[in-house]
Design a protein around this motif. Structure first.
Motif, PDB file in Angstrom:
ATOM      1  N   PRO A  64     -12.719  -2.395 -22.829  1.00 51.26           N
ATOM      2  CA  PRO A  64     -11.792  -2.804 -23.900  1.00 51.26           C
ATOM      3  C   PRO A  64     -11.541  -4.306 -23.937  1.00 51.26           C
ATOM      4  O   PRO A  64     -11.246  -4.861 -24.985  1.00 51.26           O
ATOM      5  CB  PRO A  64     -10.524  -2.025 -23.587  1.00 51.26           C
ATOM      6  N   SER A  65     -11.646  -4.982 -22.783  1.00 52.71           N
ATOM      7  CA  SER A  65     -11.453  -6.439 -22.732  1.00 52.71           C
ATOM      8  C   SER A  65     -12.787  -7.175 -22.608  1.00 52.71           C
ATOM      9  O   SER A  65     -12.847  -8.296 -22.129  1.00 52.71           O
ATOM     10  CB  SER A  65     -10.542  -6.804 -21.562  1.00 52.71           C
ATOM     11  N   ARG A  66     -13.832  -6.525 -22.985  1.00 51.06           N
ATOM     12  CA  ARG A  66     -15.192  -7.081 -22.988  1.00 51.06           C
ATOM     13  C   ARG A  66     -15.772  -7.252 -21.584  1.00 51.06           C
ATOM     14  O   ARG A  66     -16.635  -8.081 -21.381  1.00 51.06           O
ATOM     15  CB  ARG A  66     -15.228  -8.431 -23.715  1.00 51.06           C
ATOM     16  N   GLU A  67     -15.308  -6.472 -20.614  1.00 48.07           N
ATOM     17  CA  GLU A  67     -15.950  -6.488 -19.310  1.00 48.07           C
ATOM     18  C   GLU A  67     -17.291  -5.758 -19.420  1.00 48.07           C
ATOM     19  O   GLU A  67     -17.408  -4.755 -20.103  1.00 48.07           O
ATOM     20  CB  GLU A  67     -15.059  -5.843 -18.246  1.00 48.07           C
ATOM     21  N   ARG A  68     -18.290  -6.288 -18.739  1.00 45.74           N
ATOM     22  CA  ARG A  68     -19.645  -5.742 -18.848  1.00 45.74           C
ATOM     23  C   ARG A  68     -19.762  -4.417 -18.093  1.00 45.74           C
ATOM     24  O   ARG A  68     -19.445  -4.325 -16.915  1.00 45.74           O
ATOM     25  CB  ARG A  68     -20.675  -6.734 -18.298  1.00 45.74           C
ATOM     26  N   LEU A  69     -20.258  -3.368 -18.800  1.00 45.14           N
ATOM     27  CA  LEU A  69     -20.410  -2.051 -18.195  1.00 45.14           C
ATOM     28  C   LEU A  69     -21.867  -1.629 -18.082  1.00 45.14           C
ATOM     29  O   LEU A  69     -22.336  -1.265 -17.003  1.00 45.14           O
ATOM     30  CB  LEU A  69     -19.625  -1.001 -19.008  1.00 45.14           C
ATOM     31  N   HIS A  70     -22.584  -1.666 -19.192  1.00 49.87           N
ATOM     32  CA  HIS A  70     -23.965  -1.179 -19.170  1.00 49.87           C
ATOM     33  C   HIS A  70     -24.783  -1.924 -20.226  1.00 49.87           C
ATOM     34  O   HIS A  70     -24.245  -2.418 -21.223  1.00 49.87           O
ATOM     35  CB  HIS A  70     -24.021   0.326 -19.448  1.00 49.87           C
ATOM     36  N   LEU A 112     -11.023  -8.892 -31.283  1.00 45.16           N
ATOM     37  CA  LEU A 112     -10.066  -8.376 -30.308  1.00 45.16           C
ATOM     38  C   LEU A 112      -8.674  -8.211 -30.916  1.00 45.16           C
ATOM     39  O   LEU A 112      -7.943  -7.274 -30.597  1.00 45.16           O
ATOM     40  CB  LEU A 112      -9.988  -9.317 -29.098  1.00 45.16           C
ATOM     41  N   SER A 113      -8.302  -9.130 -31.801  1.00 46.60           N
ATOM     42  CA  SER A 113      -6.960  -9.060 -32.398  1.00 46.60           C
ATOM     43  C   SER A 113      -6.871  -7.995 -33.483  1.00 46.60           C
ATOM     44  O   SER A 113      -5.820  -7.368 -33.660  1.00 46.60           O
ATOM     45  CB  SER A 113      -6.576 -10.424 -32.985  1.00 46.60           C
ATOM     46  N   SER A 138     -21.253  -5.345 -33.599  1.00 44.31           N
ATOM     47  CA  SER A 138     -20.315  -4.891 -32.565  1.00 44.31           C
ATOM     48  C   SER A 138     -19.378  -3.842 -33.155  1.00 44.31           C
ATOM     49  O   SER A 138     -18.750  -4.075 -34.196  1.00 44.31           O
ATOM     50  CB  SER A 138     -19.518  -6.085 -32.040  1.00 44.31           C
ATOM     51  N   ASN A 139     -19.278  -2.674 -32.487  1.00 44.07           N
ATOM     52  CA  ASN A 139     -18.441  -1.570 -32.984  1.00 44.07           C
ATOM     53  C   ASN A 139     -17.541  -1.052 -31.862  1.00 44.07           C
ATOM     54  O   ASN A 139     -18.008  -0.831 -30.729  1.00 44.07           O
ATOM     55  CB  ASN A 139     -19.307  -0.421 -33.504  1.00 44.07           C
ATOM     56  N   PRO A 140     -16.249  -0.814 -32.145  1.00 42.50           N
ATOM     57  CA  PRO A 140     -15.333  -0.277 -31.126  1.00 42.50           C
ATOM     58  C   PRO A 140     -15.359   1.248 -31.081  1.00 42.50           C
ATOM     59  O   PRO A 140     -15.649   1.910 -32.076  1.00 42.50           O
ATOM     60  CB  PRO A 140     -13.975  -0.789 -31.605  1.00 42.50           C
ATOM     61  N   VAL A 141     -15.055   1.802 -29.915  1.00 36.20           N
ATOM     62  CA  VAL A 141     -14.872   3.252 -29.748  1.00 36.20           C
ATOM     63  C   VAL A 141     -13.445   3.476 -29.266  1.00 36.20           C
ATOM     64  O   VAL A 141     -13.008   2.842 -28.294  1.00 36.20           O
ATOM     65  CB  VAL A 141     -15.883   3.831 -28.740  1.00 36.20           C
ATOM     66  N   ILE A 148      -8.740   1.209 -28.031  1.00 37.32           N
ATOM     67  CA  ILE A 148     -10.160   0.888 -27.829  1.00 37.32           C
ATOM     68  C   ILE A 148     -10.509   1.075 -26.364  1.00 37.32           C
ATOM     69  O   ILE A 148      -9.863   0.498 -25.470  1.00 37.32           O
ATOM     70  CB  ILE A 148     -10.467  -0.556 -28.267  1.00 37.32           C
ATOM     71  N   ILE A 149     -11.512   1.903 -26.115  1.00 39.56           N
ATOM     72  CA  ILE A 149     -11.945   2.146 -24.737  1.00 39.56           C
ATOM     73  C   ILE A 149     -13.337   1.594 -24.458  1.00 39.56           C
ATOM     74  O   ILE A 149     -13.725   1.424 -23.298  1.00 39.56           O
ATOM     75  CB  ILE A 149     -11.917   3.657 -24.420  1.00 39.56           C
TER      76      ILE A 149
END
Length: 507
Positions: A64-70, A112-113, A138-141, A148-149
């Motif tokens: 949600p804060s743009r931390e890299r996951l995959h 983000l806002s 870029s798309n949010p889930v 946003i997760i």
């Protein structure tokens, strides 16, 4: 689970009551369905990751804060990183081109806002350090509460399209420059045998892809002939790009012809496509090719041989499919002899030589040209001429026209402007050599001989070199082109001074 002992006479309910009385409770759960569901979910997740890795896009997943996951395999291969290296990269926008980072950061902050999806075009760095253009979406889930997760970002390669757009934009600029130029004349006018012979050769060479070298004096229509060759070729639907090699400063010729990368030199604030790239698939016309410096001659020779070049400040080899038509009013054979023009380049350019006749060799075309130019400029000026003065026509036909058709065009244009009657006349004082003169050189024989002696002395002192710090042009304090013209008009063989100097040195 406690089993009843053999021989026990009580019922199952009695056993349950007995166990309950003793404080024991037993429960049995069937987990087979749960395990099968778990396996199915794991299999589905593996298939989803495999599909993600095979997707022909750079796909990444963020928190949600743009931390890299995959990130998928295609993206890792492009970046030249492992999954852990990508996750541990601390800098935001580390893979974005420096010129695009501020724009990408602005989109990110707004997203983000607002939590809304976005797309933008940016350049991403490849593992080898080069950049390509991508369309990033870029798309949010969100979860059930609307929070946003995850962020999913898919980048599609659009580099070929962006390069095509840039090339088209540059071509449009080049075409606008060509349209803004005043062409010498709109059509080839005349029917003199010398002109018809040249046009016959134009028709023969137009259908091929051969390199053409057009020679002739200034103002004979060399660029017009080059355009005619292009229009009759199978490249006619593509660009015709004209370059006047003499009009470009020598230190900028390479950049003009082959382009440059950002930062290649002072003032190179962005990448620029060169004329060869703009002409890809079409024709490039190199006017005054004899004025190219030795370094540029080497680069041009490589393009003719290998059909490839590098931008100034770049390392990427760029392949081009370009037909080259060159033109010059210099004697390139003499230039090769005195070492100012490469012999191998001359033979590469001189595949199909084509010489344009001067106007004095096609005097029978002068009345036709006069009529053509009068009609052209009279319409523009809103004037009407009923006849041409016989004296004027005789004067025009007897004049040697050192400036050829271009000079005739300018004389007619000027005369149309000042004429106040319906009879077209020309001020005879504008014809510098005067009517009835037989020679192009307006010097007396004694003055011509004195001038020839001065030029030969300068050539002798410079060992036959025309230009450069120690060349004859510098010694005489005149432009190189002026000295070349003098050498031709005075019929001086400059190569003999070079040979004599060499022989004197050897003895």
């Amino acid at each position: 689970m406690i089993q009843p002992q053999a021989g026990h006479q009580g019922t199952e309910s009695n056993m349950a009551e007995s166990l309950e009385a003793q404080g024991f409770i037993g429960t049995g759960v069937d987990v087979t369905e749960y395990e099968e569901l778990t396996k199915a979910l794991r299999k589905s997740e593996a298939e989803l990751r495999q599909m993600l890795d095979f997707t022909p896009q750079l796909v990444s997943v963020y928190g949600p804060s743009r931390e890299r996951l995959h990130i998928n395999r295609i993206a890792l291969d492009y970046l030249g990183l492992s999954l852990e290296e990508w996750r541990q990269t601390p800098e935001r926008g580390a893979f974005v081109h420096p010129d695009d980072r501020a724009r990408e950061q602005d989109y990110f902050d707004r997203t983000l806002s607002t939590g809304s999806p976005y797309e933008l075009e940016l350049r991403l760095r490849k593992g080898d350090g080069s950049y390509r253009w991508f369309l990033a979406r870029s798309n949010p889930v969100r979860d059930d509460q609307g929070q946003i997760i995850r962020w999913y970002v898919a980048c599609t390669d659009i580099d070929d399209r962006k390069n095509a757009e840039e090339r088209l934009q540059q071509e449009n600029v080049a075409l606008r420059e060509e349209v803004d130029k005043a062409s010498m004349f709109e059509e080839i006018v005349g029917a003199a045998p010398a002109l018809m012979a040249a046009l016959s050769r134009v028709c023969k060479v137009a259908g091929s892809d051969s390199t053409v070298l057009i020679t002739g004096e200034t103002g004979t229509g060399k660029e017009l002939v080059a355009r005619a060759i292009h229009r009759r070729s199978r490249r006619a639907s593509r660009a015709f790009v004209a370059v006047n090699c003499a009009a470009i400063p020598r230190d900028l010729v390479a950049s003009e012809l082959f382009g440059h990368e950002k930062g290649a030199f002072t003032g190179a604030v962005h990448r620029r496509l060169g004329r060869f790239e703009l002409a890809n698939g079409g024709t490039i016309f190199l006017d005054e090719v004899g004025e190219l410096s030795s370094d540029t001659q080497v680069a041009l020779l490589r393009v003719l041989q290998e059909r490839e070049f590098e931008r100034v400040g770049g390392r990427e080899r760029i392949q081009v499919d370009v037909r080259v038509i060159a033109a010059t009013n210099r004697d390139l054979t003499a230039a090769v002899a005195d070492g100012t023009f490469r012999e191998d380049l001359f033979y590469r350019l001189n595949v199909f030589p084509l010489e344009m006749p001067p106007l004095r060799q096609r005097r029978e075309d002068i009345p036709m040209l006069v009529e053509y130019f009068i009609g052209r400029y009279a319409r523009r000026a809103g004037k009407t001429f009923r006849r041409v003065s016989k004296r004027t026509l005789d004067c025009l036909q007897s004049y040697p026209w050192p400036g050829n058709v271009r000079e005739l065009q300018n004389i007619i244009d000027r005369s149309v402007i000042i004429s106040d009657t319906d009879e077209f006349t020309v001020d005879e004082s504008w014809l510098s050599a005067g009517p009835g003169i037989k020679s192009r050189v307006g010097l007396s024989s004694s003055l011509a001989a004195h001038e020839k002696a001065i030029v030969e002395d300068a050539l002798r002192s410079s060992r036959g070199r025309v230009f450069g710090p120690s060349g004859a042009a510098a010694r005489l304090g005149i432009p190189r082109s002026t000295l070349e013209s003098k050498i031709r008009s005075l019929k001086i063989n400059k190569s003999r001074f070079r040979i004599r100097t060499q022989n004197a040195f050897l003895t």
